[in-house]
Write a protein that holds these residues in place. Structure first.
Motif, PDB file in Angstrom:
ATOM      1  N   GLN A 188      44.707  -3.820  -9.396  1.00  0.00           N
ATOM      2  CA  GLN A 188      45.506  -4.200  -8.227  1.00  0.00           C
ATOM      3  C   GLN A 188      44.855  -3.635  -6.972  1.00  0.00           C
ATOM      4  O   GLN A 188      44.354  -2.521  -6.978  1.00  0.00           O
ATOM      5  CB  GLN A 188      46.923  -3.633  -8.343  1.00  0.00           C
ATOM      6  CG  GLN A 188      47.685  -4.170  -9.522  1.00  0.00           C
ATOM      7  CD  GLN A 188      49.049  -3.519  -9.619  1.00  0.00           C
ATOM      8  OE1 GLN A 188      49.883  -3.686  -8.771  1.00  0.00           O
ATOM      9  NE2 GLN A 188      49.243  -2.755 -10.662  1.00  0.00           N
ATOM     10  N   ARG A 189      44.890  -4.423  -5.916  1.00  0.00           N
ATOM     11  CA  ARG A 189      44.158  -4.023  -4.722  1.00  0.00           C
ATOM     12  C   ARG A 189      44.799  -2.825  -3.999  1.00  0.00           C
ATOM     13  O   ARG A 189      44.098  -1.926  -3.535  1.00  0.00           O
ATOM     14  CB  ARG A 189      44.053  -5.224  -3.769  1.00  0.00           C
ATOM     15  CG  ARG A 189      43.127  -5.005  -2.610  1.00  0.00           C
ATOM     16  CD  ARG A 189      42.499  -6.286  -2.154  1.00  0.00           C
ATOM     17  NE  ARG A 189      41.356  -6.663  -2.978  1.00  0.00           N
ATOM     18  CZ  ARG A 189      40.155  -6.117  -2.879  1.00  0.00           C
ATOM     19  NH1 ARG A 189      39.933  -5.171  -2.000  1.00  0.00           N
ATOM     20  NH2 ARG A 189      39.160  -6.507  -3.636  1.00  0.00           N
ATOM     21  N   ASP A 190      46.104  -2.829  -3.939  1.00  0.00           N
ATOM     22  CA  ASP A 190      46.796  -1.749  -3.235  1.00  0.00           C
ATOM     23  C   ASP A 190      46.787  -0.467  -4.077  1.00  0.00           C
ATOM     24  O   ASP A 190      47.321  -0.444  -5.174  1.00  0.00           O
ATOM     25  CB  ASP A 190      48.241  -2.200  -2.980  1.00  0.00           C
ATOM     26  CG  ASP A 190      49.054  -1.116  -2.295  1.00  0.00           C
ATOM     27  OD1 ASP A 190      48.432  -0.124  -1.860  1.00  0.00           O
ATOM     28  OD2 ASP A 190      50.278  -1.257  -2.210  1.00  0.00           O
TER      29      ASP A 190
ATOM     30  N   HIS B 173      39.949   3.982  -8.910  1.00  0.00           N
ATOM     31  CA  HIS B 173      40.486   2.770  -8.314  1.00  0.00           C
ATOM     32  C   HIS B 173      39.481   2.170  -7.347  1.00  0.00           C
ATOM     33  O   HIS B 173      39.226   0.967  -7.362  1.00  0.00           O
ATOM     34  CB  HIS B 173      41.801   3.083  -7.598  1.00  0.00           C
ATOM     35  CG  HIS B 173      42.403   1.889  -6.936  1.00  0.00           C
ATOM     36  ND1 HIS B 173      42.370   1.705  -5.577  1.00  0.00           N
ATOM     37  CD2 HIS B 173      43.015   0.804  -7.449  1.00  0.00           C
ATOM     38  CE1 HIS B 173      42.955   0.554  -5.285  1.00  0.00           C
ATOM     39  NE2 HIS B 173      43.358  -0.012  -6.399  1.00  0.00           N
TER      40      HIS B 173
ATOM     41  N   ASP C 209      48.361   2.299  -3.880  1.00  0.00           N
ATOM     42  CA  ASP C 209      49.666   2.878  -4.207  1.00  0.00           C
ATOM     43  C   ASP C 209      50.305   2.131  -5.360  1.00  0.00           C
ATOM     44  O   ASP C 209      50.813   2.731  -6.305  1.00  0.00           O
ATOM     45  CB  ASP C 209      50.580   2.833  -2.983  1.00  0.00           C
ATOM     46  CG  ASP C 209      50.075   3.756  -1.885  1.00  0.00           C
ATOM     47  OD1 ASP C 209      49.683   4.889  -2.234  1.00  0.00           O
ATOM     48  OD2 ASP C 209      50.039   3.351  -0.723  1.00  0.00           O
ATOM     49  N   ALA C 210      50.257   0.807  -5.274  1.00  0.00           N
ATOM     50  CA  ALA C 210      50.841   0.004  -6.345  1.00  0.00           C
ATOM     51  C   ALA C 210      50.099   0.246  -7.654  1.00  0.00           C
ATOM     52  O   ALA C 210      50.707   0.413  -8.716  1.00  0.00           O
ATOM     53  CB  ALA C 210      50.783  -1.470  -5.968  1.00  0.00           C
TER      54      ALA C 210
ATOM     55  N   PRO D 189      57.122  -1.658   3.219  1.00  0.00           N
ATOM     56  CA  PRO D 189      55.938  -1.000   2.681  1.00  0.00           C
ATOM     57  C   PRO D 189      56.042   0.518   2.746  1.00  0.00           C
ATOM     58  O   PRO D 189      55.589   1.217   1.866  1.00  0.00           O
ATOM     59  CB  PRO D 189      54.803  -1.519   3.562  1.00  0.00           C
ATOM     60  CG  PRO D 189      55.462  -2.059   4.791  1.00  0.00           C
ATOM     61  CD  PRO D 189      56.841  -2.456   4.400  1.00  0.00           C
TER      62      PRO D 189
ATOM     63  N   GLU E  18      55.283   2.962  -0.453  1.00  0.00           N
ATOM     64  CA  GLU E  18      54.179   3.913  -0.442  1.00  0.00           C
ATOM     65  C   GLU E  18      54.673   5.315  -0.720  1.00  0.00           C
ATOM     66  O   GLU E  18      54.092   6.074  -1.467  1.00  0.00           O
ATOM     67  CB  GLU E  18      53.485   3.896   0.916  1.00  0.00           C
ATOM     68  CG  GLU E  18      52.319   2.939   0.965  1.00  0.00           C
ATOM     69  CD  GLU E  18      51.891   2.677   2.385  1.00  0.00           C
ATOM     70  OE1 GLU E  18      51.923   3.615   3.197  1.00  0.00           O
ATOM     71  OE2 GLU E  18      51.543   1.534   2.679  1.00  0.00           O
TER      72      GLU E  18
END
Lengths: 298, 413
Positions: B279-281, B248, B283-284, B107, B111
């Motif tokens: 998307q939840r993350d 976001h 960074d992604a 990860p 990130e």
């Protein structure tokens, strides 16, 4: 009662007998829907013949057409059923002291059937065509409700119990795509994106739907509309507009298109002031020239 | 193949091929569920096709449920059924790659990469900034102002990397307040304006036909959609990146707030980034946004982008009383006439247009640029969005429904 078509070719022929000219892809879809008894989901711009398909099918198969026009806030009371409260109240008051048994009050007599319930009832001409028009205008809760109704073809009335269709109706849902309908609903259906037709197809449609227009005029009208769709307009004209326009031109005794005639009748084709303003003056002539050039090469 | 042998056992060769085909389709990004696959096999049996095109139409009707996927389907179909083995070998050779793709990745580096992608091309990173910031913080310490408070009012553009990270965290907590709109649907309510006939009758049944009270119902409320149009041109650089974070967090909170959040970016062209932001993350999500929108830090064509939006999207996303959030500095390099025309159309087809402009950070800001003059009359409210405080003021202003600085600026036009 006419029987169901037995092949894709027969389906296409049946539709074109009723003046509904369509591509083989749509005929395949209709054939599958009739054979597999699955709902059809038609999506596309306004005026490409989505609603018309349901009407044509009803006519060709000799079935009843039940239409549920969707709008924002559509609820079970206007889509499925409602009780006739006024009549119930009178019956209750008239019964006086002894009161009225619940079964007597919530009986068929006081039930007002709305389209969905109507479609679940037996029909003497066979299972009806249920047209759920412009599903994109309702909200998610109603979509979820439809999902349930369409997967088992049954509706539940608390006071009466579950009512199940003896034979599933032929269901056609249409959407103008003013918002995305949830995937869960679409997945239960056979999906078809109804596009604007090609020149030849649109010409055939126009001949079938407005036979009073001469062949030359029809060709010019179709070529012009097809070129219009390539111009950068806010709202492209649909096939419905093409047919309307041809009828207008016939009513005005026009034998061919000219910039003046176009300017006078443009309101039949374009429905936004911005688009009409854009076509004022030389632009209409330019598009007419493109259309004529296209005709001469064909 | 004809109808006679159309009755395929589910283990038949054709069914297996259809299943392979669905797998390929999924890999190409068309979501197809098992129920649809089963439906497709049944449909192919029912159609008893004799022609390739019927087979094509049958599969398409069953497996595609969105117009965007029609193209992909067509390509996969023509490739797959021309030479299924070719695709199979492709899959075989790609398998190790795909597995590594799915394997949990470290990860930290991901990130970092996302962060790099985010900061790429931002104003020269920071070394001098850090110095400056430190100095200022020390200075502030003399006036006993905490570093946190300093951060609140600091212009995003002046922030060091560390401060930026902190700001992002603060932004992730922010929500955009919402003003529910009236729904036509009725709900029971004590003080409602209409009589609930059904409940009345139920009550009367219990009391032998005597109506003792009249239950009432009233119109309910529903939350509107939010449509964000975010300028990502060079002049907006830092702000648009941070605003992506804000968007976001707003997109993810859709269950509790806005019914649906649709997001678009524009610089020289319009890009729909709604799906990336889901998307939840963070960074992604932001990484995919970075890949999707190709015009980061380029020029601006606001008018053209709005025209594109009006023509291709407005009817799809604005139909249910959506609120539009327009994030741009309004520095249009093209024809202000077009901008004015398109802004007007946008105003007419939405419930409310809120303009966020980072240029408002200067006290002496006045609407001089042609683009700003063209845009201003057509928005409902005008706010700044250059610092955490500004964003916080914005959330307050939205819940009270004020028009921000619009009136003041209109007077200067």
């Amino acid at each position: 009662m006419p029987s169901l078509p037995q092949s894709i070719d027969a389906t296409q022929a049946m539709l074109s007998d009723e003046n509904y000219i369509c591509d083989r892809s749509l005929a395949t879809l209709v054939y599958l829907a009739l054979t597999l008894k699955r709902p059809v989901f038609l999506e596309g711009e306004a005026g490409v013949g989505k609603t018309e398909l349901a009407k044509t099918l009803a006519k060709a198969l000799g079935r009843d057409l039940i239409r549920l026009q969707c709008y924002e806030g559509l609820d079970a009371a206007s889509a499925v059923y409602e009780w006739n409260f006024a009549a119930q109240m009178i019956a209750l008051r008239a019964a006086g002291e002894g009161g009225l048994a619940e079964e007597a009050l919530f009986s068929d007599k006081y039930l007002i059937r709305r389209p969905l319930l109507e479609a679940m009832q037996p029909h003497e001409n066979g299972p009806p065509i249920l047209l759920i028009d412009e599903i994109d205008r309702t909200d998610e809760p109603f979509e979820a409700f439809l999902l349930e109704a369409l997967s088992d073809y049954q509706v539940t009335i608390p006071e009466l119990g579950t009512i199940k269709a003896p034979e599933p109706p032929i269901v056609i849902l249409t959407s103008n795509r003013t918002r995305e309908v949830h995937d869960a609903l679409k997945r239960r259906c056979l999906y078809h994106w109804v596009d604007y037709p090609s020149f030849e197809r649109e010409f055939e449609i126009l001949q079938a739907r407005a036979p009073e227009a001469s062949e030359t005029l029809s060709r010019e009208v179709v070529a012009f509309v097809q070129s219009l769709r390539e111009a950068d307009l806010f709202k492209n004209p649909g096939v419905a507009e093409t047919i309307d326009w041809a009828k207008c031109l016939v009513a005005l005794d026009a034998v061919a298109l000219s910039p003046e005639v176009i300017a006078d009748t443009l309101g039949a084709v374009l429905k936004y002031q911005d688009d009409i303003a854009k076509l004022a003056g030389s632009e209409a002539t330019r598009i007419l020239d493109t259309a004529r050039a296209r005709l001469s090469t064909q | 193949m004809n109808r006679a042998n159309g009755n395929l056992p589910p283990q038949g060769r054709l069914s297996r091929n259809i299943i392979y085909f669905v797998r390929t389709l999924r890999r190409a990004g068309v979501p197809v569920g098992p129920a649809q696959t089963l439906g497709a096999i049944r449909a192919v049996e029912a159609a008893g096709f004799s022609e390739r095109r019927d087979f094509f139409f049958t599969l398409r009707a069953c497996l595609v449920s969105r117009a965007e996927h029609l193209d992909v389907f067509e390509r996969v179909f023509s490739m797959f059924w021309r030479d299924p083995e070719f695709i199979e070998t492709m899959i075989q050779t790609m398998l190790p790659m795909i597995q590594t793709q799915n394997a949990p990745k470290a990860p930290k580096t991901a990130e970092q990469r996302a962060a790099e992608a985010m900061l790429e091309g931002a104003p020269p990173p920071a070394q001098p900034d850090v110095e400056d910031a430190r100095e200022e913080v020390e200075l502030d310490a003399e006036f006993s102002l905490s570093a946190n408070e300093k951060l609140q009012s600091m212009d995003f553009e002046q922030m060091s990397n560390a401060e930026m990270a902190e700001a992002k965290q603060a932004i992730a907590q922010m929500r955009l307040p919402i003003k529910p709109i009236r729904s036509r649907r009725l709900t029971p309510s004590h003080s409602g304006s209409r009589i609930d006939a059904r409940a009345t009758l139920r009550g009367a049944m219990r009391t032998g036909g005597e109506v003792l009270k009249l239950p009432r119902k009233t119109q309910g409320h529903r939350n509107p959609d939010l449509v964000a149009l975010c300028d990502i041109s060079g002049s907006m650089s830092t702000y648009s990146r941070l605003f992506m974070h804000f968007l976001h967090s707003v997109s993810l909170a859709k269950g509790q707030g806005w019914a649906q959040v649709h997001s678009f970016t524009f610089g020289t062209r319009l890009t729909n980034i709604t799906r990336s932001l889901s998307q939840r993350d963070p960074d992604a999500a932001l990484k995919t946004v970075g890949q999707l929108a190709k015009d980061w830090d380029g020029g601006t064509r606001i008018g053209e982008s709005l025209a594109d939006f009006n023509k291709n999207w407005s009817r799809r996303v604005l139909s249910r009383g959506a609120v539009v959030l327009l994030v741009t500095d309004g520095l249009e390099r093209q024809d202000p006439e077009e901008l004015s025309r398109e802004a007007r159309r946008l105003r007419l087809s939405s419930r409310q247009v809120i303009w966020l402009n980072p240029l408002m950070r200067w006290d002496g800001f006045s609407p001089q640029a042609a683009g700003i003059r063209a845009l201003l009359p057509h928005v409902d409210s005008f706010h700044s969005c250059h610092s955490l405080n500004a964003l916080r003021d914005l959330t307050e202003a939205l819940s009270t429904g004020g028009s921000g600085e619009k009136q003041r600026l209109m007077a200067m036009l």
